[in-house]
Design a protein around this motif. Sequence first.
Motif, mmCIF file in Angstrom:
data_model
loop_
_atom_site.group_PDB
_atom_site.id
_atom_site.type_symbol
_atom_site.label_atom_id
_atom_site.label_comp_id
_atom_site.label_asym_id
_atom_site.label_seq_id
_atom_site.Cartn_x
_atom_site.Cartn_y
_atom_site.Cartn_z
ATOM 1 N N GLN A 160 0.830 -1.215 0.000
ATOM 2 C CA GLN A 160 0.000 0.000 0.000
ATOM 3 C C GLN A 160 0.860 1.260 0.000
ATOM 4 O OE1 GLN A 160 -1.454 1.377 4.202
ATOM 5 N NE2 GLN A 160 -1.786 -0.837 4.120
ATOM 6 N N ILE A 161 2.095 1.182 0.509
ATOM 7 C CA ILE A 161 2.955 2.377 0.595
ATOM 8 C C ILE A 161 3.289 2.914 -0.799
ATOM 9 C CG2 ILE A 161 5.118 3.341 1.446
ATOM 10 C CD1 ILE A 161 3.147 2.629 3.666
ATOM 11 N N PRO A 162 3.869 2.121 -1.708
ATOM 12 C CA PRO A 162 4.122 2.669 -3.051
ATOM 13 C C PRO A 162 2.850 3.022 -3.811
ATOM 14 C CG PRO A 162 4.665 0.320 -2.962
ATOM 15 C CD PRO A 162 4.475 0.785 -1.550
ATOM 16 N N HIS A 163 1.709 2.454 -3.426
ATOM 17 C CA HIS A 163 0.448 2.815 -4.084
ATOM 18 C C HIS A 163 0.003 4.240 -3.748
ATOM 19 C CE1 HIS A 163 -1.276 -0.404 -6.527
ATOM 20 N NE2 HIS A 163 -0.644 -1.254 -5.747
ATOM 21 N N ARG A 164 0.678 4.886 -2.834
ATOM 22 C CA ARG A 164 0.341 6.273 -2.507
ATOM 23 C C ARG A 164 0.922 7.255 -3.530
ATOM 24 N NH1 ARG A 164 1.749 5.942 4.024
ATOM 25 N NH2 ARG A 164 0.279 4.250 4.490
ATOM 26 N N PHE A 165 1.753 6.750 -4.421
ATOM 27 C CA PHE A 165 2.446 7.611 -5.373
ATOM 28 C C PHE A 165 2.046 7.270 -6.806
ATOM 29 C CE2 PHE A 165 5.094 7.055 -1.590
ATOM 30 C CZ PHE A 165 5.322 8.370 -1.214
ATOM 31 N N THR A 166 2.283 8.225 -7.708
ATOM 32 C CA THR A 166 1.958 8.031 -9.120
ATOM 33 C C THR A 166 3.178 8.101 -10.027
ATOM 34 O OG1 THR A 166 1.450 10.396 -9.329
ATOM 35 C CG2 THR A 166 -0.393 8.906 -8.851
ATOM 36 N N LYS A 167 4.217 8.805 -9.608
ATOM 37 C CA LYS A 167 5.424 8.930 -10.416
ATOM 38 C C LYS A 167 6.249 7.653 -10.332
ATOM 39 C CE LYS A 167 9.305 12.144 -11.118
ATOM 40 N NZ LYS A 167 9.905 13.413 -10.644
ATOM 41 N N LYS A 168 6.762 7.190 -11.457
ATOM 42 C CA LYS A 168 7.505 5.934 -11.513
ATOM 43 C C LYS A 168 8.609 5.868 -10.467
ATOM 44 C CE LYS A 168 10.334 3.092 -14.693
ATOM 45 N NZ LYS A 168 11.650 3.133 -14.022
ATOM 46 N N GLU A 169 9.436 6.901 -10.413
ATOM 47 C CA GLU A 169 10.572 6.884 -9.500
ATOM 48 C C GLU A 169 10.130 6.903 -8.036
ATOM 49 O OE1 GLU A 169 11.907 8.407 -13.429
ATOM 50 O OE2 GLU A 169 10.265 8.926 -12.068
ATOM 51 N N ILE B 244 11.178 3.797 -5.589
ATOM 52 C CA ILE B 244 11.994 4.084 -4.404
ATOM 53 C C ILE B 244 11.224 3.770 -3.127
ATOM 54 C CG2 ILE B 244 13.054 5.934 -3.042
ATOM 55 C CD1 ILE B 244 13.842 7.229 -5.736
ATOM 56 N N SER B 245 9.979 4.217 -3.036
ATOM 57 C CA SER B 245 9.185 3.922 -1.835
ATOM 58 C C SER B 245 8.971 2.421 -1.698
ATOM 59 C CB SER B 245 7.831 4.644 -1.885
ATOM 60 O OG SER B 245 7.041 4.199 -2.979
ATOM 61 N N GLY B 246 8.791 1.730 -2.823
ATOM 62 C CA GLY B 246 8.634 0.287 -2.788
ATOM 63 C C GLY B 246 9.896 -0.407 -2.318
ATOM 64 N N PHE B 247 11.038 0.054 -2.802
ATOM 65 C CA PHE B 247 12.310 -0.562 -2.420
ATOM 66 C C PHE B 247 12.579 -0.393 -0.928
ATOM 67 C CE2 PHE B 247 16.970 -0.242 -1.879
ATOM 68 C CZ PHE B 247 17.312 -1.538 -2.250
ATOM 69 N N LEU B 248 12.376 0.805 -0.411
ATOM 70 C CA LEU B 248 12.615 1.049 1.009
ATOM 71 C C LEU B 248 11.614 0.292 1.877
ATOM 72 C CD1 LEU B 248 13.433 4.871 0.880
ATOM 73 C CD2 LEU B 248 15.047 2.991 1.293
ATOM 74 N N THR B 249 10.371 0.228 1.423
ATOM 75 C CA THR B 249 9.361 -0.517 2.169
ATOM 76 C C THR B 249 9.679 -2.003 2.183
ATOM 77 O OG1 THR B 249 7.635 1.105 1.634
ATOM 78 C CG2 THR B 249 6.900 -1.084 2.314
ATOM 79 N N LEU C 22 10.482 -7.161 -6.577
ATOM 80 C CA LEU C 22 10.483 -7.357 -8.033
ATOM 81 C C LEU C 22 9.101 -7.746 -8.538
ATOM 82 C CD1 LEU C 22 13.933 -9.126 -8.445
ATOM 83 C CD2 LEU C 22 13.338 -6.805 -9.156
ATOM 84 N N ARG C 23 8.382 -8.537 -7.754
ATOM 85 C CA ARG C 23 7.002 -8.853 -8.130
ATOM 86 C C ARG C 23 6.173 -7.569 -8.231
ATOM 87 N NH1 ARG C 23 3.014 -10.395 -3.787
ATOM 88 N NH2 ARG C 23 2.139 -8.385 -4.455
ATOM 89 N N TRP C 24 6.333 -6.697 -7.246
ATOM 90 C CA TRP C 24 5.601 -5.433 -7.259
ATOM 91 C C TRP C 24 5.885 -4.635 -8.525
ATOM 92 C CZ3 TRP C 24 6.863 -3.108 -1.737
ATOM 93 C CH2 TRP C 24 6.281 -3.921 -0.744
ATOM 94 N N MET C 25 7.153 -4.532 -8.893
ATOM 95 C CA MET C 25 7.566 -3.671 -9.996
ATOM 96 C C MET C 25 7.270 -4.272 -11.370
ATOM 97 S SD MET C 25 8.760 -0.909 -8.586
ATOM 98 C CE MET C 25 7.532 -1.184 -7.291
#
Length: 254
Positions: free
Chosen positions: A29-38, A42-47, A171-174
């Motif tokens: 859910q954390i990277p889903h808060r963003f729309t820009k690819k980067e 980045i938020s996905g990687f740190l999470t 990697l699954r997420w991305m």
Amino acid sequence: MTKKEIKIFLDEKAAQYEHPKFLEDDPIQIPHRFTKKEDIEISGFLTATIAWGNRKSIINNASKLMEMMDNAPYDFVQNHTKKDLARLGHFVHRTFNMEDLHYFLCSLQNSYANHGGLEAMFTKAPQKASIQDGISAFKQLFFELPHQPRTQKHVSDPRKGSAAKRINMYLRWMVRPAEKGVDFGLWNSISPKQLSCPLDVHSGNVARKLNLLKRKQNDAKALAELDKNLRKMDPEDPVKYDFALFGLGVFEKF
């Protein structure tokens, strides 16, 4: 169950759990808060990096981390200074502490400045049927800057026998398609067929009960065994079964 029955059963469970409701209690859910690819990557990687332990704690600490970066992770990574790092305050998630976080942010800055970003770093190794060599190559690049040896433990290495659960989850997420509203489908240089299941206690136990996995340890050898059996069921998208195995283990206590 026969192999055919197992496939039908897991196809149904994968479809059941690959649903936006999955986001409610999951760190994705954390990277889903963003729309820009980067920002997403980045938020996905740190999470994903801190995704072990209680899921509520993971989500809370990942949220705090995004707030510390002004909810603009890519801008912070690109433009932060030593003073910015100093004002981050205290952050800790289990054994991941401020020293580790400082290095991760500096290395991420380096990755976009000198390596074309996270996606490019995972494809430095020659493309093979599995992305596991790519994970090892990524780790080598990620830790090319001066760092404390202890920080390396926060990125697993398949070449050293690890199942690399958190990196495979990331990697699954991305990579996997975004059509179901869960994963993002952001990276086209890696194919879903190259992905490996994020193997943990839950997915491992369910896989063993379904005779998809015999090895007792959740390590790189177990991952290779599970990969082989999941690819037999769906060679194009074997990691969709992560939803089934995880859901059966966590939500149904299968």
